[in-house]
Design a protein around this motif. Structure first.
Motif, mmCIF file in Angstrom:
data_model
loop_
_atom_site.group_PDB
_atom_site.id
_atom_site.type_symbol
_atom_site.label_atom_id
_atom_site.label_comp_id
_atom_site.label_asym_id
_atom_site.label_seq_id
_atom_site.Cartn_x
_atom_site.Cartn_y
_atom_site.Cartn_z
ATOM 1 N N ALA A 177 15.787 -41.839 11.494
ATOM 2 C CA ALA A 177 15.597 -43.287 11.630
ATOM 3 C C ALA A 177 15.934 -44.002 10.325
ATOM 4 C CB ALA A 177 14.168 -43.597 12.058
ATOM 5 N N ALA A 178 15.526 -43.431 9.199
ATOM 6 C CA ALA A 178 15.862 -44.041 7.910
ATOM 7 C C ALA A 178 17.358 -43.906 7.636
ATOM 8 C CB ALA A 178 15.054 -43.396 6.792
ATOM 9 N N GLY A 179 17.941 -42.801 8.050
ATOM 10 C CA GLY A 179 19.360 -42.561 7.819
ATOM 11 C C GLY A 179 20.264 -43.502 8.579
ATOM 12 N N ILE A 180 19.848 -43.951 9.762
ATOM 13 C CA ILE A 180 20.701 -44.848 10.552
ATOM 14 C C ILE A 180 20.953 -46.157 9.802
ATOM 15 C CG2 ILE A 180 18.885 -45.954 11.928
ATOM 16 C CD1 ILE A 180 20.820 -45.859 14.321
ATOM 17 N N ASP A 181 19.954 -46.650 9.086
ATOM 18 C CA ASP A 181 20.135 -47.895 8.335
ATOM 19 C C ASP A 181 21.145 -47.702 7.205
ATOM 20 O OD1 ASP A 181 18.338 -49.331 9.918
ATOM 21 O OD2 ASP A 181 16.634 -48.767 8.656
ATOM 22 N N HIS A 182 21.028 -46.588 6.477
ATOM 23 C CA HIS A 182 21.986 -46.316 5.396
ATOM 24 C C HIS A 182 23.386 -46.085 5.966
ATOM 25 C CE1 HIS A 182 19.038 -46.240 2.226
ATOM 26 N NE2 HIS A 182 18.302 -45.387 2.905
ATOM 27 N N TYR A 183 23.464 -45.352 7.084
ATOM 28 C CA TYR A 183 24.756 -45.104 7.717
ATOM 29 C C TYR A 183 25.393 -46.423 8.150
ATOM 30 C CZ TYR A 183 28.367 -43.085 10.676
ATOM 31 O OH TYR A 183 29.590 -42.746 11.218
ATOM 32 N N ALA A 184 24.611 -47.283 8.766
ATOM 33 C CA ALA A 184 25.126 -48.570 9.221
ATOM 34 C C ALA A 184 25.652 -49.400 8.056
ATOM 35 C CB ALA A 184 24.049 -49.336 9.988
ATOM 36 N N THR B 237 26.690 -48.263 4.974
ATOM 37 C CA THR B 237 27.678 -47.677 4.071
ATOM 38 C C THR B 237 28.767 -46.835 4.732
ATOM 39 O OG1 THR B 237 26.248 -45.774 3.667
ATOM 40 C CG2 THR B 237 26.049 -47.612 2.137
ATOM 41 N N CYS B 238 28.594 -46.418 5.967
ATOM 42 C CA CYS B 238 29.529 -45.471 6.583
ATOM 43 C C CYS B 238 30.201 -46.005 7.848
ATOM 44 C CB CYS B 238 28.809 -44.171 6.950
ATOM 45 S SG CYS B 238 27.782 -43.475 5.647
ATOM 46 N N LEU B 239 29.473 -46.775 8.604
ATOM 47 C CA LEU B 239 29.892 -47.179 9.946
ATOM 48 C C LEU B 239 31.217 -47.925 9.975
ATOM 49 C CD1 LEU B 239 29.054 -47.220 12.941
ATOM 50 C CD2 LEU B 239 27.833 -49.353 12.464
ATOM 51 N N ALA B 240 31.454 -48.800 9.018
ATOM 52 C CA ALA B 240 32.671 -49.617 9.029
ATOM 53 C C ALA B 240 33.932 -48.761 9.020
ATOM 54 C CB ALA B 240 32.670 -50.585 7.848
ATOM 55 N N CYS B 241 33.899 -47.631 8.333
ATOM 56 C CA CYS B 241 35.071 -46.751 8.247
ATOM 57 C C CYS B 241 35.062 -45.638 9.282
ATOM 58 C CB CYS B 241 35.169 -46.130 6.853
ATOM 59 S SG CYS B 241 35.506 -47.330 5.557
ATOM 60 N N LYS C 2 18.933 -38.437 3.988
ATOM 61 C CA LYS C 2 18.653 -39.159 5.247
ATOM 62 C C LYS C 2 19.959 -39.468 5.981
ATOM 63 C CE LYS C 2 14.329 -41.026 3.529
ATOM 64 N NZ LYS C 2 13.664 -42.199 2.953
ATOM 65 N N VAL C 3 20.996 -39.830 5.234
ATOM 66 C CA VAL C 3 22.305 -40.071 5.850
ATOM 67 C C VAL C 3 22.810 -38.777 6.484
ATOM 68 C CG1 VAL C 3 24.731 -40.644 5.406
ATOM 69 C CG2 VAL C 3 22.915 -41.993 4.331
ATOM 70 N N VAL C 4 22.714 -37.670 5.761
ATOM 71 C CA VAL C 4 23.152 -36.379 6.294
ATOM 72 C C VAL C 4 22.371 -36.048 7.569
ATOM 73 C CG1 VAL C 4 23.248 -33.879 5.860
ATOM 74 C CG2 VAL C 4 23.950 -35.495 4.062
ATOM 75 N N SER C 5 21.069 -36.265 7.550
ATOM 76 C CA SER C 5 20.258 -36.006 8.751
ATOM 77 C C SER C 5 20.717 -36.852 9.918
ATOM 78 C CB SER C 5 18.778 -36.283 8.461
ATOM 79 O OG SER C 5 18.253 -35.316 7.607
ATOM 80 N N PHE C 6 21.010 -38.132 9.653
ATOM 81 C CA PHE C 6 21.475 -38.993 10.736
ATOM 82 C C PHE C 6 22.855 -38.570 11.227
ATOM 83 C CE2 PHE C 6 23.909 -42.559 12.337
ATOM 84 C CZ PHE C 6 23.174 -42.803 13.487
ATOM 85 N N VAL C 7 23.765 -38.264 10.316
ATOM 86 C CA VAL C 7 25.119 -37.871 10.709
ATOM 87 C C VAL C 7 25.071 -36.681 11.670
ATOM 88 C CG1 VAL C 7 27.268 -36.827 9.834
ATOM 89 C CG2 VAL C 7 26.325 -38.872 8.751
ATOM 90 N N ARG C 8 24.156 -35.778 11.452
ATOM 91 C CA ARG C 8 24.020 -34.615 12.340
ATOM 92 C C ARG C 8 23.632 -35.026 13.767
ATOM 93 N NH1 ARG C 8 26.842 -30.467 10.725
ATOM 94 N NH2 ARG C 8 26.396 -29.868 8.594
ATOM 95 N N THR C 9 23.049 -36.207 13.941
ATOM 96 C CA THR C 9 22.642 -36.660 15.274
ATOM 97 C C THR C 9 23.740 -37.437 15.993
ATOM 98 O OG1 THR C 9 21.716 -38.808 14.628
ATOM 99 C CG2 THR C 9 20.265 -36.886 14.441
ATOM 100 N N ALA D 131 24.694 -53.831 14.030
ATOM 101 C CA ALA D 131 24.859 -53.758 12.578
ATOM 102 C C ALA D 131 26.306 -53.997 12.167
ATOM 103 C CB ALA D 131 24.392 -52.395 12.061
ATOM 104 N N LEU D 132 27.252 -53.552 12.988
ATOM 105 C CA LEU D 132 28.663 -53.695 12.662
ATOM 106 C C LEU D 132 29.130 -55.136 12.800
ATOM 107 C CD1 LEU D 132 30.951 -51.865 11.712
ATOM 108 C CD2 LEU D 132 31.598 -51.569 14.093
ATOM 109 N N GLY D 133 28.523 -55.881 13.704
ATOM 110 C CA GLY D 133 28.925 -57.272 13.892
ATOM 111 C C GLY D 133 30.116 -57.380 14.815
ATOM 112 N N SER D 134 30.561 -58.596 14.985
ATOM 113 C CA SER D 134 31.631 -58.866 15.936
ATOM 114 C C SER D 134 32.999 -58.482 15.418
ATOM 115 C CB SER D 134 31.629 -60.347 16.323
ATOM 116 O OG SER D 134 31.906 -61.133 15.171
ATOM 117 N N GLY D 135 33.137 -58.339 14.127
ATOM 118 C CA GLY D 135 34.420 -57.916 13.575
ATOM 119 C C GLY D 135 35.425 -59.043 13.466
ATOM 120 N N HIS D 136 36.643 -58.652 13.220
ATOM 121 C CA HIS D 136 37.741 -59.580 12.987
ATOM 122 C C HIS D 136 38.992 -58.906 13.517
ATOM 123 C CE1 HIS D 136 39.998 -62.466 10.367
ATOM 124 N NE2 HIS D 136 40.904 -61.529 10.498
#
Length: 144
Positions: free
Chosen positions: A18-25, A27-31, A92-99, A114-119
């Motif tokens: 749960a904590a990892g999803i916020d960090h993933y969103a 720092t990682c999700l956009a790419c 925490k990010v590693v734990s989330f990535v595994r899910t 978290a990603l938003g509507s984009g462009h």
């Protein structure tokens, strides 16, 4: 590829995930995106492209994932999160990535929000084809 502090201190727990999803969103999700959540448009221009994490999970140990997230990868778009995140947060990010292969509908919705509507580049939704409508002088119509 181990480094000091790369012995996984966290168990695969719901709290860590749960904590990892916020960090993933943040720092990682956009790419990298996630199942049902495509990366941002700019990520299509990464060279080399950001890997599909689902496909590469079985090829990496937790210690390797930790090292990559902490130190980044030279000559790629992968930044080092070590200067801005604690080792605990990186785990925490590693734990989330595994899910990622088993994201719940609620988690997918959370990531989409978290990603938003984009462009997106393409046809404008406006009646006028004038670049001035959107403040772009390059002649490209933008849709938000």
């Amino acid at each position: 590829m181990a480094c000091p502090g790369s012995d996984k201190p966290l168990r695969q727990t719901q709290q860590a995930e749960a904590a990892g999803i916020d960090h993933y969103a943040d720092t990682c999700l956009a790419c990298h995106g996630a199942p049902g959540v495509p990366p941002k448009e700019f990520a299509k221009g990464l060279n080399p492209p950001a890997p599909n994490l689902i496909k590469s999970l079985n090829n990496r140990s937790d210690a390797e994932l930790f090292w990559i997230v902490k130190n980044g990868l030279r000559m790629t778009g992968m930044p080092a999160l070590g200067p801005t995140h604690t080792d605990d947060d990186i785990w925490k990010v590693v734990s989330f990535v595994r899910t990622l292969p088993t994201l719940s509908e609620e988690q997918t919705t959370q990531l989409i929000e978290a990603l938003g509507s984009g462009h997106e580049h393409g046809q404008s939704d406006h009646d006028s084809d004038s670049p001035a409508d959107h403040g772009h002088s390059d002649g490209h119509a933008h849709r938000h």
